[in-house]
Design an enzyme around this catalytic site. Structure first.
Site, PDB file in Angstrom:
ATOM      1  N   CYS A 151      35.815  34.556  51.190  1.00  0.00           N
ATOM      2  CA  CYS A 151      37.236  34.271  51.355  1.00  0.00           C
ATOM      3  C   CYS A 151      37.579  33.936  52.808  1.00  0.00           C
ATOM      4  CB  CYS A 151      38.030  35.490  50.905  1.00  0.00           C
ATOM      5  SG  CYS A 151      39.804  35.317  51.023  1.00  0.00           S
ATOM      6  N   CYS A 208      41.154  40.458  50.588  1.00  0.00           N
ATOM      7  CA  CYS A 208      41.916  39.360  51.167  1.00  0.00           C
ATOM      8  C   CYS A 208      43.264  39.207  50.462  1.00  0.00           C
ATOM      9  CB  CYS A 208      41.102  38.069  51.060  1.00  0.00           C
ATOM     10  SG  CYS A 208      41.833  36.695  51.924  1.00  0.00           S
ATOM     11  N   GLY A 220      48.478  29.534  44.473  1.00  0.00           N
ATOM     12  CA  GLY A 220      47.808  28.705  43.484  1.00  0.00           C
ATOM     13  C   GLY A 220      46.707  29.429  42.755  1.00  0.00           C
ATOM     14  N   MET A 239      48.054  29.292  56.192  1.00  0.00           N
ATOM     15  CA  MET A 239      47.581  30.416  57.005  1.00  0.00           C
ATOM     16  C   MET A 239      46.137  30.206  57.432  1.00  0.00           C
ATOM     17  SD  MET A 239      47.463  33.354  54.022  1.00  0.00           S
ATOM     18  CE  MET A 239      47.726  32.742  52.353  1.00  0.00           C
ATOM     19  N   GLY A 288      44.250  22.593  49.426  1.00  0.00           N
ATOM     20  CA  GLY A 288      43.470  22.361  48.219  1.00  0.00           C
ATOM     21  C   GLY A 288      44.341  21.898  47.069  1.00  0.00           C
TER      22      GLY A 288
END
Length: 374
Positions: free
Chosen positions: A203, A108, A133, A34, A12
């Site tokens: 998530c 998460c 990020g 990941m 992203g």
């Protein structure tokens, strides 16, 4: 000698710009992608597009690799599917079985991005830091978690369960930027993902037909919908897990001879009797509370920090905390001016101006001394 940092790269724009900024600042940057959800392995039959979703995960990796290649940094790939299932998704399902509304993004971050990822990164690459990020900021002396500059994107709400040790080893390279500035940087560097849509939904699971998704794992338990005041049946629900306190749409309540032109909202759940209570929107007081018990608190405060406000939902306005009292080492009762739809199972995150002091889970909600049935 350059300091080394391992960046979580998702494919992203936010993580890509984070990697770029770190390289510009002189770090030796290593990218790590990941994968935490595999529809085929996790028995995900929520929709017929499992193959397409597997392809999407591959596309995200390809995007991350394209950015890494353009920046001249190496990138690796790691699988945390088992860890995500055990630490995040199982709890997510158990909370929904209790008709509560959990926040998997918080878990998460706690168990995957800043534990499994961090442990793997430090063991394999021996970096000085990891980086993500996220729209948040951190200082290391002393360790402080600080709101991101962009109020609309600030993610400290989701990071409040991190430990000071985890934060001391973490960088948030875009936390001082507005989202629009991040996009501009991506364009200025001709990054292939500059216009890529932000990920949404659960998530690492993404956007879904939520009802269909949940019923792949949890059996539906239909029951009655009753008017809270009169206890008259006004409809039927598909299962308490599909409804949230304060919800005003999607209840499927049609016309009723005793309630014409009524707009409803969910005001309570009777879990023992499997009843969903709704009330007329003209009478919103059933959602009102002015104090709550918060448990499983992760406290990030130091010295004489004082809680000034709390956020009870992501992107909701802060609510002033007028008084609070510790009940144990990890639970407290907080008092606030009258507010609505404070919901058990969701997070309460504490702030002192721009500093995040940690947070916990809303366990019980009261109006004065009366506990609300939620």
């Amino acid at each position: 000698m350059k300091k080394r940092v391992v960046v979580g790269m998702s494919g992203g724009v936010d993580s890509s710009v984070a990697a770029y900024l770190l390289k510009e600042q002189g770090y030796e940057v290593i990218g790590l992608f990941m994968q935490n959800w595999d529809p085929a392995l996790n028995g995900d039959l929520a929709d017929p597009y499992v193959d397409a979703e597997i392809c999407q995960a591959q596309e995200d990796y390809n995007d991350a690799k394209a950015v890494a290649d353009s920046l001249g940094i190496e990138i690796h790939r790691v699988d945390f599917v088992a860890e995500y299932w055990d630490k995040v998704f199982k709890f997510f399902l158990e909370e929904y079985k209790k008709a509560r509304t959990p926040n998997p993004d918080i878990l998460c971050n706690k168990y995957i991005k800043f534990r499994a990822f961090m442990d793997y990164a430090f063991e394999k690459f021996d970096p000085d830091y990891i980086a993500m990020g996220h729209y948040a900021q951190v200082t290391h002396d002393p360790v402080r978690l600080i709101r991101g500059l962009d109020d609309n994107k600030d993610q400290t709400y989701f990071l409040q369960q991190l430990t000071t040790e985890q934060l001391s080893k973490t960088l948030f390279p875009i936390g001082h930027l507005e989202k629009s500035e991040v996009r501009k940087i991506a364009h200025s560097q001709n990054l292939a993902i500059a216009d890529k849509k932000d990920s949404t939904g659960i998530c690492f699971i993404g956007e879904r037909n939520f009802t269909k998704f949940l019923t792949s794992y949890i059996e539906k338990k239909p029951g009655d919908i009753l008017d809270f005041e009169t206890k008259i049946k006004v409809g039927e629900h598909d299962g308490l897990m599909f409804y949230t306190i304060g919800q005003r749409r999607g209840m499927g309540i049609g016309g009723h001879k005793q309630f014409t032109n009524v707009k409803w909202y969910v005001c309570a759940k009777d879990i023992e009797n499997n009843i969903l209570y709704v009330a007329n929107s003209d009478n919103p007081e059933y959602l009102d509370s002015n104090n709550a018990i918060i448990e499983d608190i992760n406290w990030l405060g130091i010295d004489d920090d004082v809680i000034k406000s709390a956020k009870f939902r992501y992107r909701s306005k802060d609510i002033e905390i007028t008084k609070y009292e510790w009940l144990s080492d990890n639970s407290m009762r907080v008092y606030y001016p009258k507010a609505d739809a404070i919901t058990p199972g969701q997070a309460c995150v504490f702030y002192s101006d721009e500093i995040c002091l940690g947070g916990g889970t809303i366990e019980q909600v009261f109006i004065d001394d009366k506990q609300l049935m939620v």
